[in-house]
Design an enzyme around this catalytic site. Structure first.
Site, PDB file in Angstrom:
ATOM      1  CG  ASN A 111       6.512  -0.792   0.433  1.00 61.32           C
ATOM      2  OD1 ASN A 111       7.717  -0.574   0.327  1.00 61.32           O
ATOM      3  ND2 ASN A 111       6.028  -1.856   1.043  1.00 61.32           N
ATOM      4  CB  SER A 155      -0.921   0.007   1.214  1.00 65.77           C
ATOM      5  OG  SER A 155      -0.125   0.107   2.390  1.00 65.77           O
ATOM      6  CE  LYS A 156      -1.265   7.365  -3.346  1.00 66.05           C
ATOM      7  NZ  LYS A 156      -2.578   7.857  -3.780  1.00 66.05           N
ATOM      8  NE  ARG A 157      -1.706   7.518   3.619  1.00 64.20           N
ATOM      9  CZ  ARG A 157      -1.341   8.321   2.625  1.00 64.20           C
ATOM     10  NH1 ARG A 157      -0.087   8.329   2.189  1.00 64.20           N
ATOM     11  NH2 ARG A 157      -2.208   9.126   2.040  1.00 64.20           N
TER      12      ARG A 157
END
Length: 480
Positions: free
Chosen positions: A259, A255-257
């Site tokens: 990685n 996920s964006k948060r």
RNA sequence: GGCCCCAUCGUCUAACGGUUAGGACACUACCCUUUCAAGGUAGCGAUACGGGUUCGAAUCCCGUUGGGGUCACCA
């Protein structure tokens, strides 16, 4: 046997590393077939049926990502092809027709429940530990049709059999059986006339001749719906293969948060597409001969779907960086690295001349960087006289204060400034002072680089050149 | 929570019933050395647990535990 694969991303944001990951395997399978002299095609289809989440330039960026990686599709919205259009929004009419066919054949039905009613029904079903039952399912078809014709808002839902089970055959797993009672009557056609993923996906895969559906594991639970759809239409099923999900360090879905998930980030950081691909290939798969570094062609040569491992691979930026450095040092030539780095810097609005000096600096930095974004950070003193001098360097300069003026003079008087000359001169100077060479070189390094970390002294001196070096040493000697 | 998937070093993984359980990243030490790297050598470090099956199980079966995914008129 023809192999037609595809990726079907939805244009809802940044080009995702997971799309690249799945794209790699789909691209490879298709190209392997081509290599065998059989039909092989890799299609990029845009699933833009969610108008609410649509991001206008997303599609273009997804395409650019695939091109950057060298995973260019054979057919796509940008290139066209015999099976177009490749945007689901442009195939709008198709889905309504197929949905209605299903209603006519009794495999689907029109449903009139409002979102509020559905929420209540869902809550009730939840309490009773069963799947939601949609009342419209039991409406008389003729009556339902009358309401639709009268213009009442309706969706079309799949009529999932009330008994039996639906088996999903996955190329990487044992058959997976789902009780039909566990599957709810999924919406096929939304009230706005757009299809849901399930319908569009199956219709398009069929119409585009897709033979192998290789996608992420998160789709497993919706696959029985697709199987039911293939059966309802009377179509043969493609081969399904669900790849493991890329994971964060805590094992959750990447996920964006936690990685960087946008491939554009990796481009901006100066990762090489070859390294990216190589790394992605090792997520869930290993080269049979234990090779760590291999290119796309080699991957295509030896990859077998059945060798994929199913444990969710944690995406390790550390290992990607190492691998990228490996490409810089051992795969690409110096010239190629210099060229790529120059292009990268130009793209970052840093216009350095692509000359011998630049190439000399690149040569020195190749073993000292893993990704291009580190280059300028580590080499300020090569580009300006305004380079920073850190605390440790300052201290070293103080330590060399006594001999720095004389050292400047010696360097200034050297007839040549090649490595052999400066090497000999510096060592002789150290002997004269009764110091170890390092005791002279460290203050010198601090003076000309502003840091105690640099490439080898003599190649650095040669690259910088006599005039610049002397000026810097004189300045440091004077404490300026 | 229901359903589904998965399970070897911290991480990526090898093994496809018989190995001192191998390699890579990371980490540690040493070598090289003018610093930092790179490179070389060595070290640390795993079969989640419990039952079976078998002469023999990391490998096959069952259970437990753990992790993950999914339960939208999103994909």
């Amino acid at each position: 046997m023809p192999v037609v694969t595809r990726i079907a991303p939805s244009p809802t944001g940044d080009p995702h590393v997971g799309t690249a990951y799945i794209g790699l395997f789909n691209h490879t399978l298709a190209h392997q077939a081509q290599g065998r002299g059989e039909e092989g095609k890799f299609i990029l289809r845009i699933e833009d049926t969610d108008r609410g989440r649509y991001v206008p330039d997303s599609e273009k960026r997804i395409f650019q990502m695939m091109q950057w990686l060298g995973l260019t599709p054979d057919e796509s919205p940008l290139q066209g092809g015999p099976n177009g259009p490749y945007r689901q929004s442009e195939r709008f009419d198709l889905y309504g027709e197929y949905a209605r066919k299903l209603v006519e054949s009794g495999h689907a039905y029109s449903a009139f429940e409002t979102p509020e009613e559905l929420a209540a029904l869902r809550e009730e079903a939840q309490r009773e530990g069963r799947v939601i039952a949609v009342p419209s399912r039991d409406l008389d078809p003729a009556e339902a049709q009358r309401r639709v014709d009268a213009g009442e808002a309706a969706v079309i839902r799949l009529k999932v059999p009330r008994e039996g089970e639906t088996v999903v055959n996955d190329a990487l797993r044992k058959p997976i059986a789902f009780q039909n009672t566990e599957i709810d009557d999924k919406v096929l056609l939304k009230a706005d006339g757009y299809p849901t993923y399930h319908l569009a996906n199956v219709v398009d895969d069929r119409l585009m001749g897709v033979t192998h559906v290789v996608r992420a594991e998160e789709w497993i639970t919706s696959t029985p719906i697709h199987v039911l759809l293939y059966q309802a239409f009377g179509w043969p099923q493609p081969v399904f293969a669900h790849m493991p999900l890329l994971r964060n360090a805590d094992k959750s879905k990447i996920s964006k948060r936690k990685n960087p998930t946008s491939v554009e980030w990796y481009m901006e950081q100066g990762f090489l597409p070859e390294a990216m691909l190589n790394f992605l290939a090792t997520m869930g798969w290993t080269h049979p001969e234990g090779l760590e570094i291999f290119d796309l062609a080699e991957f295509q040569r030896v990859f077998r779907l059945e060798d994929v491992t199913l444990g969710g691979p944690v995406f390790s930026l550390d290992k990607l960086k190492w691998m990228n450095g490996k490409y810089l040092r051992e795969v690409l030539t110096e010239e190629e690295v210099a060229k790529r780095l120059h292009d990268y810097l130009a793209g970052q609005k840093h216009d350095l001349p692509d000359d011998d000096y630049f190439r000399a600096v690149v040569r020195m930095m190749i073993p000292r960087m893993d990704v291009f974004s580190e280059f300028l950070d580590k080499t300020p003193y090569f580009w300006s006289e305004e380079y920073p001098v850190n605390e440790k360097a300052q201290k070293l300069i103080e330590e060399g204060r006594s001999f720095l003026p004389e050292l400047a003079a010696r360097l200034k008087n050297l007839p040549r400034f090649d490595q052999a000359t400066t090497d000999a001169a510096l060592r002789a100077f150290a002997v004269e002072l009764g110091l170890k060479p390092g005791k002279v070189m460290q203050p010198l390094r601090a003076a000309i680089a502003g840091t105690s970390e640099s490439p080898g002294m003599f190649e650095m001196l040669e690259a910088l050149g006599q005039a610049r070096v002397v000026a810097r040493v004189e300045r440091a000697a004077e404490g300026r």
